[in-house]
Design an enzyme around this catalytic site. Structure first.
Site, PDB file in Angstrom:
ATOM      1  N   HIS A 102     -42.385  37.029 -45.462  1.00  0.00           N
ATOM      2  CA  HIS A 102     -41.007  37.202 -45.922  1.00  0.00           C
ATOM      3  C   HIS A 102     -40.100  37.822 -44.864  1.00  0.00           C
ATOM      4  O   HIS A 102     -39.034  38.342 -45.184  1.00  0.00           O
ATOM      5  CB  HIS A 102     -40.993  38.065 -47.189  1.00  0.00           C
ATOM      6  CG  HIS A 102     -41.725  37.427 -48.326  1.00  0.00           C
ATOM      7  ND1 HIS A 102     -42.465  38.148 -49.245  1.00  0.00           N
ATOM      8  CD2 HIS A 102     -41.853  36.120 -48.688  1.00  0.00           C
ATOM      9  CE1 HIS A 102     -43.006  37.318 -50.120  1.00  0.00           C
ATOM     10  NE2 HIS A 102     -42.645  36.090 -49.805  1.00  0.00           N
ATOM     11  N   CYS A 117     -20.644  38.774 -37.041  1.00  0.00           N
ATOM     12  CA  CYS A 117     -21.489  38.382 -35.916  1.00  0.00           C
ATOM     13  C   CYS A 117     -20.649  38.380 -34.639  1.00  0.00           C
ATOM     14  O   CYS A 117     -19.583  37.761 -34.604  1.00  0.00           O
ATOM     15  CB  CYS A 117     -22.076  36.996 -36.163  1.00  0.00           C
ATOM     16  SG  CYS A 117     -22.925  36.299 -34.733  1.00  0.00           S
ATOM     17  N   SER A 174     -51.792  42.827 -53.907  1.00  0.00           N
ATOM     18  CA  SER A 174     -50.790  41.850 -54.331  1.00  0.00           C
ATOM     19  C   SER A 174     -51.144  41.310 -55.705  1.00  0.00           C
ATOM     20  O   SER A 174     -52.296  40.939 -55.961  1.00  0.00           O
ATOM     21  CB  SER A 174     -50.692  40.682 -53.345  1.00  0.00           C
ATOM     22  OG  SER A 174     -49.775  39.706 -53.809  1.00  0.00           O
ATOM     23  N   GLY A 197     -55.152  46.499 -61.237  1.00  0.00           N
ATOM     24  CA  GLY A 197     -54.696  45.647 -62.326  1.00  0.00           C
ATOM     25  C   GLY A 197     -54.902  44.172 -62.061  1.00  0.00           C
ATOM     26  O   GLY A 197     -55.464  43.753 -61.039  1.00  0.00           O
TER      27      GLY A 197
END
Length: 304
Positions: free
Chosen positions: A146, A205, A246, A273
């Site tokens: 990501h 920019c 994850s 979990g």
């Protein structure tokens, strides 16, 4: 005594984002170690659960995740692109939180994975996190699915800027944020008055005048195709997948598990979990990464 109290305080702060969990069984650690011994080319996929012990919250953990603690939802790519007010709110919050986020240090699991790489026990680390903690720990081969919060890029051209440098630019443009540390709440969230956000200045920019955003794949955006192809090649040349911290609810991570199983390669998962891929796992250990990963192949701390 005073130093000990400070260290205990830091440990409490780091652990406040770790969900409730049971102690790990020694048999589970041994089972995972035996699994990895014959797989020196294992691919490792890490998620937010590996960084909660460093003090970075995840989104979904019950009671301690960002969804549970705040009413702030993750930024949507389309909203950031279309709305100047959304960009102001995002960059104002990011500016206030950056010193704390960028000073976060890797924990024992990050350091253990860097050790495994030096010992040639893994192929590469693919991470869903944008915190650069694997790199800080010394891992050389890291693919950031990501992207990274440490780089700023232009949406319209090839301009890129180091996030630390961009922080200095934002500080110069926004002198009214000199009291920014007071905007960080005890739970680590950021609370900024509306008038501050409305008056927050973001530079265009310098090359084309376009909008700047962190090099992070926001929700609703797509992972770059070349990055997906690189990961797919790594899966193909691996001898299995180890998933750490994850839930695999985001498809970019779950896709890697599916690719691994399509090749009939084994998958091991360590996560507090349930995960989306528990039914596909050859080994599943419901435990905190820090209770498992640093103990693997740590022969110096074992009795002869």
């Amino acid at each position: 005594m005073r130093l000990g109290g400070v260290l205990r305080c830091h440990r409490v702060i780091r652990q406040q984002y770790v969900p409730q969990h049971k102690p790990v069984l020694e048999d589970d650690i041994k089972r995972l170690e035996d699994f990895l011994l014959s797989k020196p080319n294992i691919l490792v996929l890490t998620g937010a659960g590996i960084s909660t012990e460093s003090g970075i919250p995840d989104y979904r953990s019950a009671g301690v995740g960002l969804y549970a603690r705040t009413n702030h939802k993750p930024i949507q790519h389309s909203e950031f692109v279309k709305s100047a007010s959304v960009r102001k709110r995002y960059w104002a919050r990011n500016f206030v939180g950056w010193p704390n986020f960028s000073s976060t240090q890797p924990n024992s699991s990050h350091h253990a994975l860097a050790r495994f790489e030096r010992e040639i026990r893994l192929q590469s680390v693919v991470t869903q996190n944008v915190d650069r903690l694997h790199t800080k720990a010394g891992t050389k081969s890291v693919i950031e699915v990501h992207g990274s919060g440490y780089v700023v890029k232009c949406l319209s051209c090839d301009y890129r800027c180091d996030r630390h440098e961009f922080q200095s630019i934002l500080a110069t443009l926004n002198p009214m944020f000199k009291d920014a540390p007071d905007m960080i709440r005890p739970d680590g969230d950021v609370e900024i008055p509306l008038d501050y956000i409305e008056n927050f200045h973001i530079p265009p920019c310098p090359q084309c005048g376009g909008h700047l955003k962190p090099e992070i794949v926001f929700f609703g955006d797509s992972v770059p195709k070349d990055r997906l192809e690189t990961i797919a090649r790594m899966v193909y040349t691996s001898d299995g997948l180890l998933v750490l911290g994850s839930s695999l609810l985001v498809f970019s991570g779950y896709r890697i598990v599916l690719q691994t199983k399509d090749l009939k390669l084994p998958v091991a998962i360590v996560n507090i979990g349930e995960t989306r891929a528990d039914h596909l796992a050859d080994i599943k250990i419901s435990a905190k990464c820090g209770d498992v990963i640093p103990k693997l192949f740590d022969f110096s701390n074992r009795e002869a």
